[in-house]
Design a protein around this motif. Structure first.
Motif, PDB file in Angstrom:
ATOM      1  N   LEU A  18      41.851  18.116  42.887  1.00  0.00           N
ATOM      2  CA  LEU A  18      40.815  18.040  42.289  1.00  0.00           C
ATOM      3  C   LEU A  18      40.482  18.850  40.907  1.00  0.00           C
ATOM      4  CD1 LEU A  18      38.010  17.908  45.322  1.00  0.00           C
ATOM      5  CD2 LEU A  18      38.721  15.758  43.891  1.00  0.00           C
ATOM      6  N   LEU A  19      41.009  19.943  41.026  1.00  0.00           N
ATOM      7  CA  LEU A  19      40.964  21.006  39.773  1.00  0.00           C
ATOM      8  C   LEU A  19      41.890  20.382  38.821  1.00  0.00           C
ATOM      9  CD1 LEU A  19      39.848  23.792  38.752  1.00  0.00           C
ATOM     10  CD2 LEU A  19      42.058  24.746  39.909  1.00  0.00           C
ATOM     11  N   VAL A  20      43.199  19.930  39.065  1.00  0.00           N
ATOM     12  CA  VAL A  20      43.993  19.170  37.979  1.00  0.00           C
ATOM     13  C   VAL A  20      43.334  18.027  37.422  1.00  0.00           C
ATOM     14  CG1 VAL A  20      46.126  17.919  37.791  1.00  0.00           C
ATOM     15  CG2 VAL A  20      45.955  19.895  39.194  1.00  0.00           C
ATOM     16  N   TYR A  21      42.666  17.244  38.270  1.00  0.00           N
ATOM     17  CA  TYR A  21      41.932  16.120  37.876  1.00  0.00           C
ATOM     18  C   TYR A  21      40.791  16.290  36.797  1.00  0.00           C
ATOM     19  CZ  TYR A  21      40.353  11.269  37.722  1.00  0.00           C
ATOM     20  OH  TYR A  21      39.996  10.158  37.078  1.00  0.00           O
ATOM     21  N   ARG A  23      40.592  19.294  34.919  1.00  0.00           N
ATOM     22  CA  ARG A  23      41.127  19.722  33.722  1.00  0.00           C
ATOM     23  C   ARG A  23      41.474  18.496  32.901  1.00  0.00           C
ATOM     24  NH1 ARG A  23      45.711  23.475  36.343  1.00  0.00           N
ATOM     25  NH2 ARG A  23      44.314  25.380  36.837  1.00  0.00           N
ATOM     26  N   HIS A  24      41.554  17.388  33.101  1.00  0.00           N
ATOM     27  CA  HIS A  24      41.949  16.334  32.455  1.00  0.00           C
ATOM     28  C   HIS A  24      40.727  15.367  31.942  1.00  0.00           C
ATOM     29  CE1 HIS A  24      45.849  17.261  33.875  1.00  0.00           C
ATOM     30  NE2 HIS A  24      46.394  17.106  32.532  1.00  0.00           N
ATOM     31  N   ALA A  25      39.657  15.512  32.528  1.00  0.00           N
ATOM     32  CA  ALA A  25      38.475  14.937  32.534  1.00  0.00           C
ATOM     33  C   ALA A  25      37.302  15.625  31.642  1.00  0.00           C
ATOM     34  CB  ALA A  25      37.907  14.502  33.673  1.00  0.00           C
ATOM     35  N   ALA A  26      36.468  14.886  31.100  1.00  0.00           N
ATOM     36  CA  ALA A  26      35.245  15.344  30.173  1.00  0.00           C
ATOM     37  C   ALA A  26      34.166  15.710  31.218  1.00  0.00           C
ATOM     38  CB  ALA A  26      34.880  14.537  28.841  1.00  0.00           C
ATOM     39  N   PRO A  27      33.290  16.870  30.941  1.00  0.00           N
ATOM     40  CA  PRO A  27      32.354  17.333  31.810  1.00  0.00           C
ATOM     41  C   PRO A  27      31.205  16.226  31.413  1.00  0.00           C
ATOM     42  CG  PRO A  27      32.537  18.673  29.851  1.00  0.00           C
ATOM     43  CD  PRO A  27      33.743  17.823  29.751  1.00  0.00           C
ATOM     44  N   ILE A  28      30.464  16.076  32.568  1.00  0.00           N
ATOM     45  CA  ILE A  28      29.370  15.329  32.453  1.00  0.00           C
ATOM     46  C   ILE A  28      28.220  16.041  32.697  1.00  0.00           C
ATOM     47  CG2 ILE A  28      27.980  13.423  33.715  1.00  0.00           C
ATOM     48  CD1 ILE A  28      30.463  12.197  34.467  1.00  0.00           C
ATOM     49  N   PHE A  39      31.353  17.789  37.202  1.00  0.00           N
ATOM     50  CA  PHE A  39      32.577  16.760  36.692  1.00  0.00           C
ATOM     51  C   PHE A  39      32.647  15.726  37.660  1.00  0.00           C
ATOM     52  CE2 PHE A  39      33.242  21.129  35.372  1.00  0.00           C
ATOM     53  CZ  PHE A  39      33.819  21.043  33.918  1.00  0.00           C
ATOM     54  N   GLU A  40      32.542  14.709  37.017  1.00  0.00           N
ATOM     55  CA  GLU A  40      32.693  13.494  38.041  1.00  0.00           C
ATOM     56  C   GLU A  40      34.184  13.105  38.025  1.00  0.00           C
ATOM     57  OE1 GLU A  40      31.728   8.655  37.467  1.00  0.00           O
ATOM     58  OE2 GLU A  40      30.136  10.410  36.925  1.00  0.00           O
ATOM     59  N   VAL A  41      34.832  13.077  39.469  1.00  0.00           N
ATOM     60  CA  VAL A  41      35.983  12.566  39.824  1.00  0.00           C
ATOM     61  C   VAL A  41      35.876  11.197  40.235  1.00  0.00           C
ATOM     62  CG1 VAL A  41      38.022  12.991  41.078  1.00  0.00           C
ATOM     63  CG2 VAL A  41      36.789  14.759  40.168  1.00  0.00           C
ATOM     64  N   PRO A  42      36.254  10.187  39.417  1.00  0.00           N
ATOM     65  CA  PRO A  42      36.200   8.501  40.099  1.00  0.00           C
ATOM     66  C   PRO A  42      37.176   8.133  40.988  1.00  0.00           C
ATOM     67  CG  PRO A  42      36.850   8.699  37.895  1.00  0.00           C
ATOM     68  CD  PRO A  42      36.614   9.952  38.062  1.00  0.00           C
ATOM     69  N   LEU A  43      37.319   8.969  41.965  1.00  0.00           N
ATOM     70  CA  LEU A  43      38.278   8.516  43.081  1.00  0.00           C
ATOM     71  C   LEU A  43      37.564   8.310  44.436  1.00  0.00           C
ATOM     72  CD1 LEU A  43      41.141  11.243  42.483  1.00  0.00           C
ATOM     73  CD2 LEU A  43      41.330   8.835  41.628  1.00  0.00           C
ATOM     74  N   THR A  44      38.073   7.251  44.788  1.00  0.00           N
ATOM     75  CA  THR A  44      37.695   7.124  46.366  1.00  0.00           C
ATOM     76  C   THR A  44      38.316   8.092  47.285  1.00  0.00           C
ATOM     77  OG1 THR A  44      39.216   5.447  46.980  1.00  0.00           O
ATOM     78  CG2 THR A  44      37.170   4.559  46.162  1.00  0.00           C
ATOM     79  N   GLN A  75      29.863  11.236  46.758  1.00  0.00           N
ATOM     80  CA  GLN A  75      28.833  10.044  46.284  1.00  0.00           C
ATOM     81  C   GLN A  75      30.032   8.737  46.668  1.00  0.00           C
ATOM     82  OE1 GLN A  75      27.267  10.501  42.357  1.00  0.00           O
ATOM     83  NE2 GLN A  75      25.813  12.279  43.276  1.00  0.00           N
ATOM     84  N   TYR A  76      29.158   7.681  46.442  1.00  0.00           N
ATOM     85  CA  TYR A  76      29.945   6.746  46.735  1.00  0.00           C
ATOM     86  C   TYR A  76      30.969   6.276  45.726  1.00  0.00           C
ATOM     87  CZ  TYR A  76      30.931   1.744  48.074  1.00  0.00           C
ATOM     88  OH  TYR A  76      31.815   0.512  48.454  1.00  0.00           O
ATOM     89  N   GLY A  77      32.247   6.147  46.148  1.00  0.00           N
ATOM     90  CA  GLY A  77      33.393   6.047  45.156  1.00  0.00           C
ATOM     91  C   GLY A  77      33.637   7.052  44.119  1.00  0.00           C
ATOM     92  N   LYS A  78      32.976   8.064  44.263  1.00  0.00           N
ATOM     93  CA  LYS A  78      33.378   9.461  43.324  1.00  0.00           C
ATOM     94  C   LYS A  78      32.909  10.623  43.960  1.00  0.00           C
ATOM     95  CE  LYS A  78      29.092   8.892  41.017  1.00  0.00           C
ATOM     96  NZ  LYS A  78      28.360   8.352  39.685  1.00  0.00           N
ATOM     97  N   ILE A  79      33.689  11.600  43.321  1.00  0.00           N
ATOM     98  CA  ILE A  79      33.316  13.250  43.934  1.00  0.00           C
ATOM     99  C   ILE A  79      32.891  13.900  42.615  1.00  0.00           C
ATOM    100  CG2 ILE A  79      34.390  15.243  44.763  1.00  0.00           C
ATOM    101  CD1 ILE A  79      36.863  13.077  45.722  1.00  0.00           C
ATOM    102  N   LEU A  80      31.932  14.648  42.999  1.00  0.00           N
ATOM    103  CA  LEU A  80      31.265  15.278  41.860  1.00  0.00           C
ATOM    104  C   LEU A  80      31.612  16.733  42.040  1.00  0.00           C
ATOM    105  CD1 LEU A  80      27.608  14.052  41.392  1.00  0.00           C
ATOM    106  CD2 LEU A  80      29.468  13.442  40.079  1.00  0.00           C
ATOM    107  N   VAL A  81      32.402  17.174  41.238  1.00  0.00           N
ATOM    108  CA  VAL A  81      32.870  18.622  41.237  1.00  0.00           C
ATOM    109  C   VAL A  81      31.922  19.685  40.758  1.00  0.00           C
ATOM    110  CG1 VAL A  81      34.653  20.501  40.568  1.00  0.00           C
ATOM    111  CG2 VAL A  81      35.298  18.174  41.106  1.00  0.00           C
ATOM    112  N   LEU A  82      31.380  20.494  41.574  1.00  0.00           N
ATOM    113  CA  LEU A  82      30.243  21.422  41.037  1.00  0.00           C
ATOM    114  C   LEU A  82      30.511  22.995  40.650  1.00  0.00           C
ATOM    115  CD1 LEU A  82      27.419  20.314  44.033  1.00  0.00           C
ATOM    116  CD2 LEU A  82      27.844  19.235  41.605  1.00  0.00           C
ATOM    117  N   ASP A  83      31.788  23.445  41.279  1.00  0.00           N
ATOM    118  CA  ASP A  83      31.934  24.784  41.039  1.00  0.00           C
ATOM    119  C   ASP A  83      33.292  24.850  41.121  1.00  0.00           C
ATOM    120  OD1 ASP A  83      32.436  27.479  41.215  1.00  0.00           O
ATOM    121  OD2 ASP A  83      30.660  27.881  42.271  1.00  0.00           O
ATOM    122  N   LEU A  84      34.195  25.073  39.939  1.00  0.00           N
ATOM    123  CA  LEU A  84      35.548  25.302  39.777  1.00  0.00           C
ATOM    124  C   LEU A  84      35.927  26.532  40.387  1.00  0.00           C
ATOM    125  CD1 LEU A  84      35.735  24.089  36.298  1.00  0.00           C
ATOM    126  CD2 LEU A  84      36.408  22.524  38.289  1.00  0.00           C
TER     127      LEU A  84
END
Length: 97
Positions: A18-21, A23-28, A39-44, A75-84
């Motif tokens: 999740l941390l690696v993902y 790092r490559h994603a833009a914050p929401i 940070f939204e991680v759109p992975l099931t 969340q359905y179909g995604k993971i919200l990362v709240l605290d790195l």
């Protein structure tokens, strides 16, 4: 980048992925401007499980542990990362010696 061995816990592997993902994603931005961004991680869970060579059931249990720690929200179909910082702490605590 951290190197993970077979002795690393599943929890640390999920946290690391999740941390690696992130790092490559833009914050929401959070809808609450006072709250920290997430940070939204759109992975099931099935996709994440496949990436880590874990069963979906085991991945689900590990994600719920991270949710209980306050690091993520599922969340359905995604993971919200709240605290790195929590993810980093879990990775460091579970490094093999």
């Amino acid at each position: 980048m951290l190197e993970f061995s077979n002795m690393t816990t599943g929890l640390a592997c999920v946290a690391h992925r999740l941390l690696v993902y992130v790092r490559h994603a833009a914050p929401i931005e959070s809808p609450d401007p006072i709250a920290a961004p997430h940070f939204e991680v759109p992975l099931t869970q099935a996709t994440l499980a496949s990436m880590l060579s874990l069963s979906r059931q085991r991945t689900n249990a590990l994600l719920h542990q991270l949710e209980d720690e306050g690091a993520i929200t599922l969340q359905y179909g995604k993971i919200l990362v709240l605290d790195l910082a929590i993810l980093r702490k879990i990775i460091v605590q579970n490094e093999p010696e």
